[in-house]
Design a protein around this motif. Structure first.
Motif, PDB file in Angstrom:
ATOM      1  N   THR A 197      68.860  -4.947  -0.198  1.00  0.00           N
ATOM      2  CA  THR A 197      67.622  -4.471  -1.201  1.00  0.00           C
ATOM      3  C   THR A 197      67.392  -5.663  -2.729  1.00  0.00           C
ATOM      4  N   ILE A 198      66.807  -5.709  -2.542  1.00  0.00           N
ATOM      5  CA  ILE A 198      65.940  -6.474  -3.810  1.00  0.00           C
ATOM      6  C   ILE A 198      65.707  -5.770  -4.622  1.00  0.00           C
ATOM      7  N   ILE A 199      65.347  -5.306  -5.561  1.00  0.00           N
ATOM      8  CA  ILE A 199      64.295  -4.953  -6.652  1.00  0.00           C
ATOM      9  C   ILE A 199      64.175  -5.452  -7.803  1.00  0.00           C
ATOM     10  N   ARG A 200      63.092  -6.143  -7.875  1.00  0.00           N
ATOM     11  CA  ARG A 200      62.462  -6.658  -9.439  1.00  0.00           C
ATOM     12  C   ARG A 200      60.985  -6.004 -10.423  1.00  0.00           C
ATOM     13  N   PRO A 201      62.045  -4.736 -10.958  1.00  0.00           N
ATOM     14  CA  PRO A 201      61.778  -4.227 -12.414  1.00  0.00           C
ATOM     15  C   PRO A 201      60.357  -4.969 -13.482  1.00  0.00           C
ATOM     16  N   VAL A 205      72.500  -3.708  -2.955  1.00  0.00           N
ATOM     17  CA  VAL A 205      71.119  -3.535  -3.726  1.00  0.00           C
ATOM     18  C   VAL A 205      71.468  -4.694  -5.315  1.00  0.00           C
ATOM     19  N   PHE A 206      70.379  -5.415  -4.928  1.00  0.00           N
ATOM     20  CA  PHE A 206      70.551  -6.362  -6.468  1.00  0.00           C
ATOM     21  C   PHE A 206      69.489  -5.688  -7.058  1.00  0.00           C
ATOM     22  N   VAL A 207      69.313  -5.586  -8.577  1.00  0.00           N
ATOM     23  CA  VAL A 207      68.324  -5.045  -9.399  1.00  0.00           C
ATOM     24  C   VAL A 207      68.174  -6.660  -9.952  1.00  0.00           C
ATOM     25  N   SER A 208      66.506  -7.556  -9.669  1.00  0.00           N
ATOM     26  CA  SER A 208      66.228  -8.842 -10.265  1.00  0.00           C
ATOM     27  C   SER A 208      65.363  -8.658 -11.378  1.00  0.00           C
ATOM     28  N   SER A 209      64.375  -9.414 -10.933  1.00  0.00           N
ATOM     29  CA  SER A 209      63.127  -9.482 -12.284  1.00  0.00           C
ATOM     30  C   SER A 209      61.620  -9.552 -12.249  1.00  0.00           C
TER      31      SER A 209
END
Length: 273
Positions: free
Chosen positions: A185-189, A143-147
């Motif tokens: 899973t890549i999450i872009r906040p 799981v990676f927090v991107s943007s």
């Protein structure tokens, strides 16, 4: 689809655990009964922050020789590391720049990147790539927090945000993960809001609630813009980690609309399929 249950075989490695999102991720994982290991440069800070309830592996993203001990026995990785979009003390220059040197750094992004130990390129591009290469082949999820904005770097306000390459670096990190063959899973906040802004203790983290009154909206294709609570980002990391609807998915998360009393993550994730 529903998430699988916590088991003794689940050991989650958190990278960026002492940062704003990472602290809450750790708290939520411990609350759910997961075993947690963190990769950190500062063991004393981490021990104090998490009340000795996590395993600690000493390491740095830019130094993959420090990874082997951290990778032993892990089932999942949640990477929420990062640095500031613009040059700051967090970039870790060899010495603290004076006023004239700061001005020169802001006028020359390439020089700023090369002189910094902790620039976006070295953290979110090179560091994440190092982490991917060291990850176990049987990893259950990365799981990676991107943007938000990684695909809109030429459009305002992301063109400003990317002046020193933070979105370029996030995108390279995403590509390294996607091309690795690992389940991800890549999450872009959007722009992060809500604390913690400093190091809180574990009891405080477990009680953290968003001060925002808006609901959670997910989207794909990098089309959403807005603010995102750090607490909701952390919850998305933990809830998506074992959810099959989120496997090999990239999605944005922002806060919009009325906030329900309980966020139904499984319903939100089901729409990604």
């Amino acid at each position: 689809m529903t998430s699988t249950q916590v088991s003794v075989e689940n050991l989650v490695l958190i990278v960026g655990a002492t940062g704003g999102v990472g602290q809450i991720v750790v708290g939520k994982l411990l609350e759910k009964g997961f075993k947690v290991r963190i990769l950190t440069r500062n063991a004393a800070k981490a021990q104090k922050m998490f009340n000795d309830k996590v395993e600690i592996a000493i390491g740095e993203l830019h130094n993959p020789t420090t990874f082997p001990a951290a990778m032993v026995g892990i089932s999942h990785i949640i990477c929420c590391s990062g640095t500031t979009a613009f040059p700051s003390a967090r970039w870790e220059f060899e010495h603290t720049p004076n006023l004239v040197e700061w001005i020169k750094l802001f006028l020359n992004p390439e020089v700023a990147q090369t002189k910094a130990k902790n620039s976006p390129t070295k953290v979110d591009a090179q560091g994440v790539s190092n982490l991917v290469q060291a990850a176990p082949h049987n990893l259950k999820r990365f799981v990676f927090v991107s943007s938000c904005g990684v695909l809109r770097k030429d459009k305002f306000p992301y063109s400003i945000l990317n002046a020193f390459g933070v979105l370029d670096a996030k995108q390279k990190g995403e590509e390294a993960i996607i091309n690795s063959g690992l389940p991800y899973t890549i999450i872009r906040p959007g722009r992060l809001i809500d604390g913690p802004y400093t190091s809180y203790d574990l009891n405080t983290l477990l009680k953290a609630t968003t001060e925002g009154k808006l609901g959670v909206v997910l989207g794909t294709g990098d089309k959403l813009t807005g603010q995102t609570s750090r607490i909701d980002v952390a919850a998305a990391c933990v809830e998506s980690m074992q959810n099959s609807d989120c496997e090999r998915k990239v999605f944005e998360i922002v806060n919009q609309g009325a906030r329900p009393s309980v966020i139904n993550w499984e319903k939100l994730f089901s729409k990604l399929s």
